[in-house]
Write a protein that holds these residues in place. Structure first.
Motif, mmCIF file in Angstrom:
data_model
loop_
_atom_site.group_PDB
_atom_site.id
_atom_site.type_symbol
_atom_site.label_atom_id
_atom_site.label_comp_id
_atom_site.label_asym_id
_atom_site.label_seq_id
_atom_site.Cartn_x
_atom_site.Cartn_y
_atom_site.Cartn_z
ATOM 1 N N ASP A 73 -6.834 4.218 -6.867
ATOM 2 C CA ASP A 73 -5.800 3.788 -5.927
ATOM 3 C C ASP A 73 -5.744 2.256 -5.915
ATOM 4 O OD1 ASP A 73 -4.184 3.264 -3.745
ATOM 5 O OD2 ASP A 73 -5.233 4.618 -2.372
ATOM 6 N N SER A 123 0.837 -1.202 0.000
ATOM 7 C CA SER A 123 0.000 0.000 0.000
ATOM 8 C C SER A 123 0.871 1.250 0.000
ATOM 9 C CB SER A 123 -0.924 0.034 1.223
ATOM 10 O OG SER A 123 -1.887 -0.992 1.142
ATOM 11 N N GLU A 124 0.357 2.303 -0.608
ATOM 12 C CA GLU A 124 1.046 3.583 -0.569
ATOM 13 C C GLU A 124 1.021 4.115 0.867
ATOM 14 O OE1 GLU A 124 2.843 5.135 -2.562
ATOM 15 O OE2 GLU A 124 2.900 7.188 -1.817
ATOM 16 N N PRO A 142 1.421 1.937 -5.457
ATOM 17 C CA PRO A 142 2.517 1.722 -4.510
ATOM 18 C C PRO A 142 3.662 0.914 -5.126
ATOM 19 C CG PRO A 142 0.586 0.385 -3.955
ATOM 20 C CD PRO A 142 0.161 1.314 -5.037
ATOM 21 N N SER A 148 -3.704 0.534 -3.963
ATOM 22 C CA SER A 148 -3.114 0.066 -2.705
ATOM 23 C C SER A 148 -3.806 -1.206 -2.235
ATOM 24 C CB SER A 148 -3.266 1.145 -1.625
ATOM 25 O OG SER A 148 -2.382 2.215 -1.851
#
Lengths: 69, 607
Positions: free
Chosen positions: B295, A13-14, B345, B297
């Motif tokens: 996103d 994950s970021e 990510p 993620s």
């Protein structure tokens, strides 16, 4: 070309870094600093996670090339 | 840090256009349409002159134009017009071409140059996708670039075609990697660069021709741009380019305004990584006003053996997933990408880190990334609901020696398969269409059989394989292929383990599989009984027989992505795609539609 080890964790994950400040557009205290890709490449942004308003951004080199993972 | 000012979404009047862009609205519209026309003309040039079927027939390339660099107009070599061939390529050009320009140095280009490169980790897709750039000079000023990405049928390395899922552990095993260099230097073909392709790939004759075809297409685009620059002037051209990008951005933001604000997530699994484990891909779509953040993620980490893609492929999938979910077509230029941020990510399967191989993963993951955006938006508005389609670029290659003429000649046959789409809130899923990132054309059977020693015996829909629903999924397609020479084969066919998911209560689509009956052409011709096939890809029981579902400890999954598979001459290969997912409650389906499906053998009576 730099090379990197495979991450040890299974899911990636970021990293979202909270910013202690209210959003100038919606007033929510949901600002965070993280990386995104826009239409020209990589940015580090401070952005509202509630209304998506981008408070600020700076152009960065892609993580693959910079080594800043 | 700078503040990003959102664009207004209102339609501009003639006075506003002239005041903002310094060009009258008629000229701006003429040039806006001309740019799109030029992209299409460049595409047709490649179609008509290339020898590689991937370029002449399949449309596995992207070609078009980049803007000038003009700080005052906020232009910076942005993609301003792309042909309609492969969408995955025209989004990527926004990054691939830009990073090559940066690497080479914009100030180092000279008239007549063509730069060539294929570095996936610099904003590209995979190593087979060869990037090219030609600067467009008006007098001494650089007014933009003509740019192309073309999929090379073979790029050297250990695996014919370059696709080696599971065998190409890292990027060093993929083929030749070319940092930006001259293909043409001031109009002259550079022999040493051509020899990279003639000496290190399996398609020297095709390469010699097609490298020059790309040059012709780029020059055509550059010449056509200069025609407009000469006619209207550099300032008017730059103003019209700025207008074109803003026009598209306004259209995109207006389309986004029609979607409710909110945050929605979806997840999916790839059948397997190199070790046989399923890979999770997650996607969250956040939408507010005319802005979107996509996103990924929470997705699985990148895995060896080609089970990962570059960040730029992930971005491309995000944009395409959003664009195909919108009801109106948006022009393929950078203006459409301005309202979108993508979170990828590093180290995830959608943002591979060197030295991971990405050649096979390019096609696997871009398809997943697209589908997940659509499925997340299904939750935003039931009218946007769409069930899952087949989501891989399905192919099966055969490489060997063609002896039909009496002189053994190496051949590489790349069979691309289309597949079914999921049902939507409005209609049944289409039955046989290329997934959105490719938008490619399947070559004709006649051309394939003339060109390669491979017979195409059947291509049929399979009943009862599409997911049920008010709007059903498209059915699976069964293809039967027979190579007439001993071959080495590679294939990718995800969803042999985990079939496409339904939406809003619709049923799931059936899983796919690949089977082979050894040396069975004569049996097929006589209409005889094949017996049980050998399953190359799919779920099997202890006896090796194909079964529909996994049972831990009882069944075995044979990978749906393999390379280096031996297929003998006259083996009968059966390739069956998954079926599309269904949308909505099947009890709500129109009885007339059910009767039509039975008549067309899409479903069987009583199923």
């Amino acid at each position: 070309m730099k090379i990197y080890p495979q991450p040890a964790e299974l899911f990636i994950s970021e990293v979202i870094e909270p910013v202690d400040q209210a959003c100038e557009r919606c007033d929510a205290r949901s600002l965070a600093r993280y990386r995104v890709v826009d239409y020209r490449g990589w940015l580090r942004v401070v952005k509202c996670r509630s209304c998506l308003h981008t408070v600020g951004s700076e152009r960065i080199v892609s993580p693959v090339l910079s080594g800043d993972l | 840090m700078t503040t990003l000012a959102p664009q207004s979404i209102e339609v501009l009047g003639a006075y506003d256009v002239e005041a903002r862009y310094g060009v009258d609205i008629t000229t701006a519209e003429v040039i806006r349409h001309a740019l799109e026309h030029i992209g299409l003309q460049m595409q047709i040039k490649i179609n008509t002159a290339s020898l590689s079927p991937l370029l002449s027939e399949v449309n596995d390339f992207g070609v078009g134009l980049l803007a000038p660099r003009d700080v005052d107009r906020d232009l910076d070599f942005d993609a301003i017009a792309m042909g309609t061939a492969a969408p995955g390529h025209y989004v990527i050009n926004q990054f691939y071409a830009r990073m090559a320009i940066e690497h080479w140095g914009a100030e180092n280009f000279k008239p007549g140059d063509v730069i060539i490169f294929n570095e996936p980790y610099r904003g590209g897709s995979h190593i087979n996708d060869v990037g090219t750039l030609m600067p467009i000079f008006h007098e001494d000023e650089l007014v933009g670039f003509a740019a192309a990405i073309t999929h090379w049928l073979d790029i050297g390395g250990p695996i014919p075609t370059g696709f080696g899922p599971g065998l190409q552990r890292d990027m060093y095993a993929e083929g030749i990697r070319i940092s930006p260099r001259h293909l043409y230097r001031e109009g002259e073909l550079v022999r040493e660069t051509v020899e990279l392709f003639t000496e290190q790939t399996r398609i020297p004759d095709i390469s010699v021709n097609d490298l020059q075809v790309i040059h012709s297409a780029l020059k055509l685009g550059a010449d056509m741009v200069l025609r407009y620059v000469n006619r209207y002037g550099r300032d008017a051209y730059a103003g019209a380019v700025q207008y074109s990008l803003d026009h598209t951005e306004r259209a995109m933001r207006a389309a986004l305004q029609a979607i409710p604000d909110g945050e929605w997530s979806a997840e999916d699994y790839m059948d397997n990584d190199m070790n046989g484990n399923p890979m999770l891909i997650r996607c969250t779509v956040r939408k507010h006003g005319g802005e979107v953040e996509i996103d990924y993620s929470g997705s699985s980490r990148n895995e060896w053996g080609g089970f990962a893609c570059t960040w730029s492929d992930g971005v491309s999938g995000a944009h395409l997933g959003l664009q195909v979910a919108l009801p109106e077509s948006i022009s393929p230029n950078a203006g459409a990408y301005r309202p979108v941020h993508v979170v990828l990510p590093p180290g995830s399967c959608l943002h591979a880190l060197p030295p991971m191989a990405t050649n096979a993963g390019h096609t696997m993951f871009i398809a997943k990334a697209i589908n997940l955006v659509k499925r997340a938006l299904t939750q935003a508005d039931p009218a946007m609901a769409v069930a899952e389609n087949y989501d891989d670029v399905l192919f099966m290659s055969f490489a060997g020696a063609d002896t039909r003429s009496g002189v053994p000649t190496p051949f590489i046959s790349m069979n691309l398969f289309q597949g079914p789409f999921g049902g939507t809130a409005q209609a049944d899923g289409s039955c046989y269409t290329f997934q959105e990132g490719g938008n490619c054309v399947v070559t004709s059977v006649e051309l394939e059989e003339e060109s390669f020693p491979v017979l195409h015996l059947e291509r049929e829909f399979v009943a009862d394989t599409g997911g049920s629903g008010q709007y059903r999924g498209g059915p699976a397609t069964r293809s039967v292929l027979v190579p007439l020479a001993d071959c080495e084969s590679s294939f990718q066919l995800d969803q042999c383990r985990i079939g496409p998911r339904g939406a809003l209560g619709g049923g799931n689509g059936a899983t796919g599989h690949i089977a082979v009956h050894r040396d069975a052409l004569d049996i097929w011709a006589a209409g005889g009984d094949f017996g049980e096939p050998e399953i190359l890809a799919g779920i099997v029981d202890a006896s090796g027989r194909l079964v529909g579902e996994e049972v831990p400890g009882v069944t075995e999954f044979r990978s749906s992505k393999q390379a280096g598979v031996r297929v003998g001459a006259r083996d009968v290969v059966i390739h069956q795609t998954p079926g599309g997912g269904g949308c909505g409650d099947a009890a709500e389906r129109d009885p007339a539609a059910i009767a039509r499906d039975i008549r067309n053998d899409i479903v069987t009576a009583g199923s």
